[in-house]
Write a protein that holds these residues in place. Sequence first.
Motif, PDB file in Angstrom:
ATOM      1  N   ILE A 131     -85.728  61.328  -6.260  1.00 41.36           N
ATOM      2  CA  ILE A 131     -85.303  60.052  -6.853  1.00 41.36           C
ATOM      3  C   ILE A 131     -84.060  59.566  -6.126  1.00 41.36           C
ATOM      4  O   ILE A 131     -83.101  60.319  -5.939  1.00 41.36           O
ATOM      5  N   LEU A 132     -84.084  58.303  -5.710  1.00 42.47           N
ATOM      6  CA  LEU A 132     -82.944  57.705  -5.007  1.00 42.47           C
ATOM      7  C   LEU A 132     -82.281  56.674  -5.906  1.00 42.47           C
ATOM      8  O   LEU A 132     -82.945  55.823  -6.494  1.00 42.47           O
ATOM      9  N   ASN A 133     -80.960  56.740  -6.005  1.00 43.49           N
ATOM     10  CA  ASN A 133     -80.166  55.740  -6.711  1.00 43.49           C
ATOM     11  C   ASN A 133     -79.361  54.972  -5.661  1.00 43.49           C
ATOM     12  O   ASN A 133     -78.307  55.428  -5.218  1.00 43.49           O
ATOM     13  N   ALA A 134     -79.887  53.832  -5.238  1.00 46.46           N
ATOM     14  CA  ALA A 134     -79.272  53.033  -4.178  1.00 46.46           C
ATOM     15  C   ALA A 134     -78.214  52.113  -4.775  1.00 46.46           C
ATOM     16  O   ALA A 134     -78.508  51.288  -5.631  1.00 46.46           O
ATOM     17  N   GLY A 135     -76.977  52.242  -4.295  1.00 48.88           N
ATOM     18  CA  GLY A 135     -75.861  51.513  -4.886  1.00 48.88           C
ATOM     19  C   GLY A 135     -75.419  52.198  -6.159  1.00 48.88           C
ATOM     20  O   GLY A 135     -75.328  51.598  -7.224  1.00 48.88           O
ATOM     21  N   CYS A 136     -75.114  53.486  -6.049  1.00 48.22           N
ATOM     22  CA  CYS A 136     -74.884  54.336  -7.233  1.00 48.22           C
ATOM     23  C   CYS A 136     -73.512  54.147  -7.858  1.00 48.22           C
ATOM     24  O   CYS A 136     -73.251  54.671  -8.942  1.00 48.22           O
ATOM     25  N   SER A 137     -72.599  53.445  -7.183  1.00 47.16           N
ATOM     26  CA  SER A 137     -71.245  53.253  -7.686  1.00 47.16           C
ATOM     27  C   SER A 137     -70.601  54.606  -8.011  1.00 47.16           C
ATOM     28  O   SER A 137     -70.688  55.535  -7.217  1.00 47.16           O
ATOM     29  N   THR A 138     -70.006  54.742  -9.196  1.00 39.73           N
ATOM     30  CA  THR A 138     -69.259  55.949  -9.535  1.00 39.73           C
ATOM     31  C   THR A 138     -70.121  57.059 -10.133  1.00 39.73           C
ATOM     32  O   THR A 138     -69.586  58.056 -10.636  1.00 39.73           O
ATOM     33  N   GLY A 139     -71.426  56.889 -10.101  1.00 37.31           N
ATOM     34  CA  GLY A 139     -72.328  58.001 -10.402  1.00 37.31           C
ATOM     35  C   GLY A 139     -72.922  58.064 -11.795  1.00 37.31           C
ATOM     36  O   GLY A 139     -73.797  58.904 -12.055  1.00 37.31           O
ATOM     37  N   GLU A 140     -72.499  57.185 -12.702  1.00 41.19           N
ATOM     38  CA  GLU A 140     -73.008  57.265 -14.073  1.00 41.19           C
ATOM     39  C   GLU A 140     -74.523  57.123 -14.136  1.00 41.19           C
ATOM     40  O   GLU A 140     -75.195  57.830 -14.903  1.00 41.19           O
ATOM     41  N   GLU A 141     -75.082  56.200 -13.352  1.00 42.67           N
ATOM     42  CA  GLU A 141     -76.523  55.984 -13.386  1.00 42.67           C
ATOM     43  C   GLU A 141     -77.282  57.210 -12.859  1.00 42.67           C
ATOM     44  O   GLU A 141     -78.280  57.628 -13.450  1.00 42.67           O
ATOM     45  N   SER A 142     -76.808  57.794 -11.787  1.00 41.47           N
ATOM     46  CA  SER A 142     -77.476  58.967 -11.204  1.00 41.47           C
ATOM     47  C   SER A 142     -77.503  60.126 -12.197  1.00 41.47           C
ATOM     48  O   SER A 142     -78.535  60.779 -12.403  1.00 41.47           O
ATOM     49  N   TYR A 143     -76.351  60.374 -12.817  1.00 41.81           N
ATOM     50  CA  TYR A 143     -76.288  61.459 -13.802  1.00 41.81           C
ATOM     51  C   TYR A 143     -77.131  61.134 -15.037  1.00 41.81           C
ATOM     52  O   TYR A 143     -77.726  62.037 -15.645  1.00 41.81           O
ATOM     53  N   SER A 144     -77.201  59.858 -15.426  1.00 42.73           N
ATOM     54  CA  SER A 144     -78.024  59.462 -16.574  1.00 42.73           C
ATOM     55  C   SER A 144     -79.491  59.794 -16.339  1.00 42.73           C
ATOM     56  O   SER A 144     -80.194  60.251 -17.251  1.00 42.73           O
ATOM     57  N   ILE A 145     -79.961  59.562 -15.114  1.00 42.84           N
ATOM     58  CA  ILE A 145     -81.351  59.873 -14.776  1.00 42.84           C
ATOM     59  C   ILE A 145     -81.609  61.364 -14.921  1.00 42.84           C
ATOM     60  O   ILE A 145     -82.608  61.793 -15.521  1.00 42.84           O
ATOM     61  N   ALA A 146     -80.699  62.168 -14.394  1.00 41.82           N
ATOM     62  CA  ALA A 146     -80.852  63.626 -14.473  1.00 41.82           C
ATOM     63  C   ALA A 146     -80.803  64.103 -15.924  1.00 41.82           C
ATOM     64  O   ALA A 146     -81.600  64.966 -16.333  1.00 41.82           O
ATOM     65  N   ILE A 147     -79.900  63.551 -16.718  1.00 42.18           N
ATOM     66  CA  ILE A 147     -79.787  63.940 -18.127  1.00 42.18           C
ATOM     67  C   ILE A 147     -81.064  63.591 -18.886  1.00 42.18           C
ATOM     68  O   ILE A 147     -81.571  64.395 -19.687  1.00 42.18           O
ATOM     69  N   ALA A 148     -81.602  62.390 -18.640  1.00 43.84           N
ATOM     70  CA  ALA A 148     -82.821  61.967 -19.333  1.00 43.84           C
ATOM     71  C   ALA A 148     -83.993  62.890 -19.014  1.00 43.84           C
ATOM     72  O   ALA A 148     -84.796  63.235 -19.897  1.00 43.84           O
ATOM     73  N   ILE A 149     -84.101  63.299 -17.764  1.00 47.30           N
ATOM     74  CA  ILE A 149     -85.193  64.211 -17.383  1.00 47.30           C
ATOM     75  C   ILE A 149     -84.984  65.580 -18.010  1.00 47.30           C
ATOM     76  O   ILE A 149     -85.931  66.211 -18.498  1.00 47.30           O
ATOM     77  N   MET A 150     -83.743  66.041 -18.040  1.00 47.31           N
ATOM     78  CA  MET A 150     -83.447  67.317 -18.684  1.00 47.31           C
ATOM     79  C   MET A 150     -83.760  67.267 -20.177  1.00 47.31           C
ATOM     80  O   MET A 150     -84.312  68.221 -20.748  1.00 47.31           O
ATOM     81  N   GLU A 151     -83.452  66.149 -20.822  1.00 49.08           N
ATOM     82  CA  GLU A 151     -83.754  65.983 -22.245  1.00 49.08           C
ATOM     83  C   GLU A 151     -85.261  66.016 -22.493  1.00 49.08           C
ATOM     84  O   GLU A 151     -85.724  66.551 -23.503  1.00 49.08           O
ATOM     85  N   LYS A 152     -86.014  65.444 -21.576  1.00 50.42           N
ATOM     86  CA  LYS A 152     -87.471  65.397 -21.725  1.00 50.42           C
ATOM     87  C   LYS A 152     -88.085  66.780 -21.559  1.00 50.42           C
ATOM     88  O   LYS A 152     -88.975  67.178 -22.332  1.00 50.42           O
ATOM     89  N   TYR A 153     -87.620  67.536 -20.568  1.00 49.46           N
ATOM     90  CA  TYR A 153     -88.288  68.792 -20.220  1.00 49.46           C
ATOM     91  C   TYR A 153     -87.537  70.042 -20.673  1.00 49.46           C
ATOM     92  O   TYR A 153     -88.064  71.151 -20.549  1.00 49.46           O
ATOM     93  N   LYS A 154     -86.300  69.866 -21.179  1.00 50.28           N
ATOM     94  CA  LYS A 154     -85.489  70.989 -21.665  1.00 50.28           C
ATOM     95  C   LYS A 154     -85.152  71.956 -20.534  1.00 50.28           C
ATOM     96  O   LYS A 154     -83.997  72.174 -20.203  1.00 50.28           O
ATOM     97  N   THR A 155     -86.175  72.537 -19.946  1.00 49.18           N
ATOM     98  CA  THR A 155     -85.986  73.385 -18.766  1.00 49.18           C
ATOM     99  C   THR A 155     -86.812  72.794 -17.631  1.00 49.18           C
ATOM    100  O   THR A 155     -88.036  72.683 -17.748  1.00 49.18           O
ATOM    101  N   ILE A 156     -86.152  72.415 -16.543  1.00 48.82           N
ATOM    102  CA  ILE A 156     -86.872  71.798 -15.429  1.00 48.82           C
ATOM    103  C   ILE A 156     -87.392  72.896 -14.510  1.00 48.82           C
ATOM    104  O   ILE A 156     -86.625  73.553 -13.798  1.00 48.82           O
ATOM    105  N   ASN A 157     -88.704  73.108 -14.551  1.00 45.71           N
ATOM    106  CA  ASN A 157     -89.306  74.171 -13.751  1.00 45.71           C
ATOM    107  C   ASN A 157     -90.077  73.608 -12.561  1.00 45.71           C
ATOM    108  O   ASN A 157     -91.039  74.201 -12.096  1.00 45.71           O
ATOM    109  N   PHE A 158     -89.655  72.424 -12.101  1.00 46.37           N
ATOM    110  CA  PHE A 158     -90.249  71.843 -10.897  1.00 46.37           C
ATOM    111  C   PHE A 158     -89.105  71.346 -10.011  1.00 46.37           C
ATOM    112  O   PHE A 158     -88.035  70.976 -10.511  1.00 46.37           O
TER     113      PHE A 158
END
Length: 490
Positions: free
Chosen positions: A100-127
């Motif tokens: 996943i690419l976050n183009a124009g990520c600024s100070t990083g909140e959006e990039s981390y939000s994407i990772a948090i949302a995926i972690m919330e969905k899968y609990k443990t990311i095994n891929f």
Amino acid sequence: MNIDPIKELIKKKCGLVFEVERTKLLERAVESRMIDIEVNSSEKYLNYLIAREEEFSNLITHITINETYFFREPEHIKLTSDVLIPEILKTKQGKGHIRILNAGCSTGEESYSIAIAIMEKYKTINFPLSVIGIDIDNNVINKAISGIYEKLSFRSIKENISDKYFDPLPNNRFAIKENIKKMVEFKNFNLLNTNYPDYLKNMDIIFYRNVSIYFDNNSKKNIFQSLADALNQNGYLFVGKAETIFHNLNILSLVQIDGNFLFKKKCDESFNKNNSHKNIEKAIIKKNKDSNTKAFDKKVIKKNYPIVSTVSDLKSEQNYEDLFNEAMTFAKEKKYSNALNYIKKILDNNKFHIMAHILKANIMLNLQNFDEATKICLQILDIDNLNLESYLLLGLIAKNRNDIETAIKRFREAIYIETSCWLAHYSMAELYSIKGDNEKAYREYSIVIKLLDKGNITQNQGLLFQLAFKTDHLIYLCKTNMDKLKLRLT
């Protein structure tokens, strides 16, 4: 000051353009940098910019307003975690990893939000999963890498999520937890580059939201083509809700999933047969117009899309104007409950009425309801991140809270937008004086005097309400304060 060569250099190096209404922002940023590095002419500063890449990066920081926060436009993030990731996993059949690419990520909140949302969905990311954030501004990249944020970045995040994924630090700051931090990497990169490195290729999903406003049409098309090339087959690309139509360039296919519009690389033919681009554009306009969560100012819509006005539309506009005038009258008389009732009537029927939102924020400030006033201002900036009034109000709110650094930051942003805003300069002078930065305070007071000498006190004031001062009184006050500062400086 001859700003044109600097404009051309910036456009050549990174594609950023400055139309007439944004040229003052650039001029003020250049003036500020020239003072900081003690250069006395724009010609010398141009040579300095060409010779020193670090200074070019500093200027870019000053002219790009990096206003972002966690889970901004959450519909796109939820669609990614709940729909797109499962679809891509199924397609890959356990082979290869998701990028996943976050183009124009600024100070990083959006990039981390994407990772948090995926972690919330899968609990443990095994891929295998990679989230990569890129930005031209090295300063914001460094902040993103640090993973440390102030409370304002959390205004749209649920408390249970912030507690789960962040560790508290002194001075009301928070650090992203290591399990999320290691999922995300950040790189300094210019989107206008014609050759994208390998680490930006083979992407499954690209977020490119609220970035293209800085580019001219040709640069927009070139960047969009490069991002499309970076996508895998059947990959997806998000742009900001206000930007969708302007990127419908027949490079990628425009699709609608769960009420969200996004682009897909080589979608199936059945979609193209049943959905013309024109019909989708009409749907986008209607969705944007009806949206309660991301409403556009009606003036913006009329500027971007040819909407035919009917007699009833004209009557409605007149009604809104009459209601707003009534609200203003009550607000000036400090009959705030009456004013708020009229504002509610406007916003219940027209969520696009920006001035009604601004008036409400002014009233909340006067009532010292700082949290509500801040919330309204930030909502306005989501619609128009160059709204002078909002930055002034945010500065006044911070000043009332004795948050000197935040207040200075907000008034500085107001000055970048409108260089002749005397109120912002005056407020900066007061704040610098409180800090004991006497030289800067003196300079700001002198700027106020020059501005007030040029015109009426209400010109470019940026507030709905006139201040109870005459021009000559304000000038006298500035000179008196400057005399006091002289004693401190000697």
